[in-house]
Write a protein that holds these residues in place. Structure first.
Motif, mmCIF file in Angstrom:
data_model
loop_
_atom_site.group_PDB
_atom_site.id
_atom_site.type_symbol
_atom_site.label_atom_id
_atom_site.label_comp_id
_atom_site.label_asym_id
_atom_site.label_seq_id
_atom_site.Cartn_x
_atom_site.Cartn_y
_atom_site.Cartn_z
ATOM 1 N N VAL A 157 0.844 -1.194 0.000
ATOM 2 C CA VAL A 157 0.000 0.000 0.000
ATOM 3 C C VAL A 157 0.882 1.247 0.000
ATOM 4 O O VAL A 157 1.942 1.268 0.638
ATOM 5 C CB VAL A 157 -0.976 0.000 1.209
ATOM 6 C CG1 VAL A 157 -0.238 -0.032 2.537
ATOM 7 C CG2 VAL A 157 -1.920 1.188 1.181
ATOM 8 N N ILE A 163 -4.325 5.362 6.813
ATOM 9 C CA ILE A 163 -3.893 3.958 6.910
ATOM 10 C C ILE A 163 -4.630 3.246 8.053
ATOM 11 O O ILE A 163 -5.058 2.097 7.910
ATOM 12 C CB ILE A 163 -2.349 3.805 7.029
ATOM 13 C CG1 ILE A 163 -1.933 2.328 7.015
ATOM 14 C CG2 ILE A 163 -1.771 4.503 8.244
ATOM 15 C CD1 ILE A 163 -2.259 1.583 5.756
ATOM 16 N N LEU A 185 -8.236 2.667 6.813
ATOM 17 C CA LEU A 185 -8.239 1.712 5.689
ATOM 18 C C LEU A 185 -8.245 0.275 6.234
ATOM 19 O O LEU A 185 -8.996 -0.576 5.778
ATOM 20 C CB LEU A 185 -6.999 1.967 4.832
ATOM 21 C CG LEU A 185 -6.767 1.128 3.579
ATOM 22 C CD1 LEU A 185 -5.874 1.901 2.611
ATOM 23 C CD2 LEU A 185 -6.140 -0.225 3.844
ATOM 24 N N LYS A 186 -7.400 0.038 7.240
ATOM 25 C CA LYS A 186 -7.290 -1.305 7.817
ATOM 26 C C LYS A 186 -8.588 -1.756 8.481
ATOM 27 O O LYS A 186 -8.838 -2.944 8.603
ATOM 28 C CB LYS A 186 -6.155 -1.344 8.850
ATOM 29 C CG LYS A 186 -4.770 -1.363 8.234
ATOM 30 C CD LYS A 186 -3.712 -1.116 9.302
ATOM 31 C CE LYS A 186 -2.314 -1.331 8.764
ATOM 32 N NZ LYS A 186 -1.948 -2.746 8.694
ATOM 33 N N LYS A 187 -9.382 -0.788 8.948
ATOM 34 C CA LYS A 187 -10.627 -1.144 9.642
ATOM 35 C C LYS A 187 -11.818 -1.263 8.700
ATOM 36 O O LYS A 187 -12.742 -2.016 8.953
ATOM 37 C CB LYS A 187 -10.978 -0.049 10.666
ATOM 38 C CG LYS A 187 -10.063 0.013 11.855
ATOM 39 C CD LYS A 187 -10.559 1.123 12.796
ATOM 40 C CE LYS A 187 -9.402 1.717 13.579
ATOM 41 N NZ LYS A 187 -9.724 3.048 14.116
ATOM 42 N N VAL A 233 -11.914 -7.310 7.955
ATOM 43 C CA VAL A 233 -10.980 -6.923 6.891
ATOM 44 C C VAL A 233 -9.562 -6.750 7.449
ATOM 45 O O VAL A 233 -9.372 -6.633 8.657
ATOM 46 C CB VAL A 233 -11.444 -5.627 6.192
ATOM 47 C CG1 VAL A 233 -12.853 -5.806 5.647
ATOM 48 C CG2 VAL A 233 -11.377 -4.424 7.122
ATOM 49 N N ALA A 234 -8.583 -6.744 6.563
ATOM 50 C CA ALA A 234 -7.176 -6.626 6.992
ATOM 51 C C ALA A 234 -6.310 -6.072 5.874
ATOM 52 O O ALA A 234 -5.282 -6.644 5.528
ATOM 53 C CB ALA A 234 -6.647 -7.979 7.437
ATOM 54 N N GLY A 235 -6.762 -4.945 5.296
ATOM 55 C CA GLY A 235 -5.936 -4.336 4.252
ATOM 56 C C GLY A 235 -4.708 -3.660 4.843
ATOM 57 O O GLY A 235 -4.513 -3.659 6.054
ATOM 58 N N GLY A 236 -3.905 -3.070 3.978
ATOM 59 C CA GLY A 236 -2.734 -2.322 4.396
ATOM 60 C C GLY A 236 -1.543 -3.206 4.707
ATOM 61 O O GLY A 236 -1.626 -4.411 4.619
#
Lengths: 142, 79
Positions: A87, A107, A110-112, B76-79
């Motif tokens: 990212v 950031i 985004l993760k949540k 979710v678990a982006g990044g």
């Protein structure tokens, strides 16, 4: 569109804006370990339509909340190897404080919020969707 | 009622499919999830999934309509 998903290697743009004095960028890369496991690769999967929608809402919200002049997010999907960029976030603001705070907010949120999932592949052949079964808190990747 | 469902991440792997069209008597995403959880032994509890209909997050007691596309979003678990 300021939030984009890509299956190609991330090549961050150079932000240029004469009205901005503070530029902050965050790069999240694939790390070789997590929670005591040796990580070989990461796999990212997204619900594309909704991820782009929620991601753009987050960018717009962050711009108005912190007074950012620009904010951009590039998020990789697919199989990534160690050291690859997962990212990239770039923000520009008149002053540095807003730029740092806005970038961190993006950031963190985004993760949540954004429907993107991450599967870790380990050296022992095991793999695991991180935090995805709702039985535990999700972990930091970067 | 015919509903289109797409699966992602852990739910895609546990159901063994990325999408399907199915007939259901469930009238809400919550009801549909419980039905699918029994069918595919999903390990993600209902309270941990967020429901989306036609690519918008919705409450899981929203009334479904014929032809809706439902996606259950596990943590979710982006990044």
């Amino acid at each position: 569109m300021s939030f984009r998903l890509t299956s190609e290697e991330i090549d961050p743009p150079v932000l240029e804006l004469l009205g901005a004095g503070g530029f902050v960028e965050f790069t999240g890369r694939v790390r070789d370990h997590n929670e005591g496991h040796v990580v070989l690769a990461l796999e990212y999967e997204a619900f594309g339509d909704l991820a782009v929608k929620v991601g753009n809402e987050l960018v717009e919200e962050s711009k108005s909340k912190f007074g950012l002049l620009e904010a951009h997010v590039l998020h990789r999907i697919g199989l990534l190897h160690l050291g690859e960029t997962a990212v990239w976030i770039g923000v520009a603001a008149a002053h540095r404080k807003a730029a740092f705070a806005g970038c961190e907010y993006i950031i963190d949120e985004l993760k949540k919020r954004v429907p993107i999932w991450k599967k870790e592949h380990y050296t022992d052949g095991e793999s695991k969707w991180i935090g995805c079964d709702g039985q535990e808190m999700s972990h930091e990747s970067a | 009622m015919k509903i289109n469902v797409r699966y992602f991440a852990i739910l895609r792997e546990q159901s063994g499919r990325a999408a399907e069209s199915l007939d259901t008597t469930a009238s809400t995403p919550a009801g549909l999830y419980v039905e699918l959880q029994q069918k595919y032994s999903f390990t993600v509890p209902l309270h941990a999934v967020r429901s989306s209909v036609n690519a918008e997050f919705v409450d899981d007691d929203t009334v479904l309509s014929e032809g809706d596309e439902v996606v259950f979003v596990p943590p979710v678990a982006g990044g």
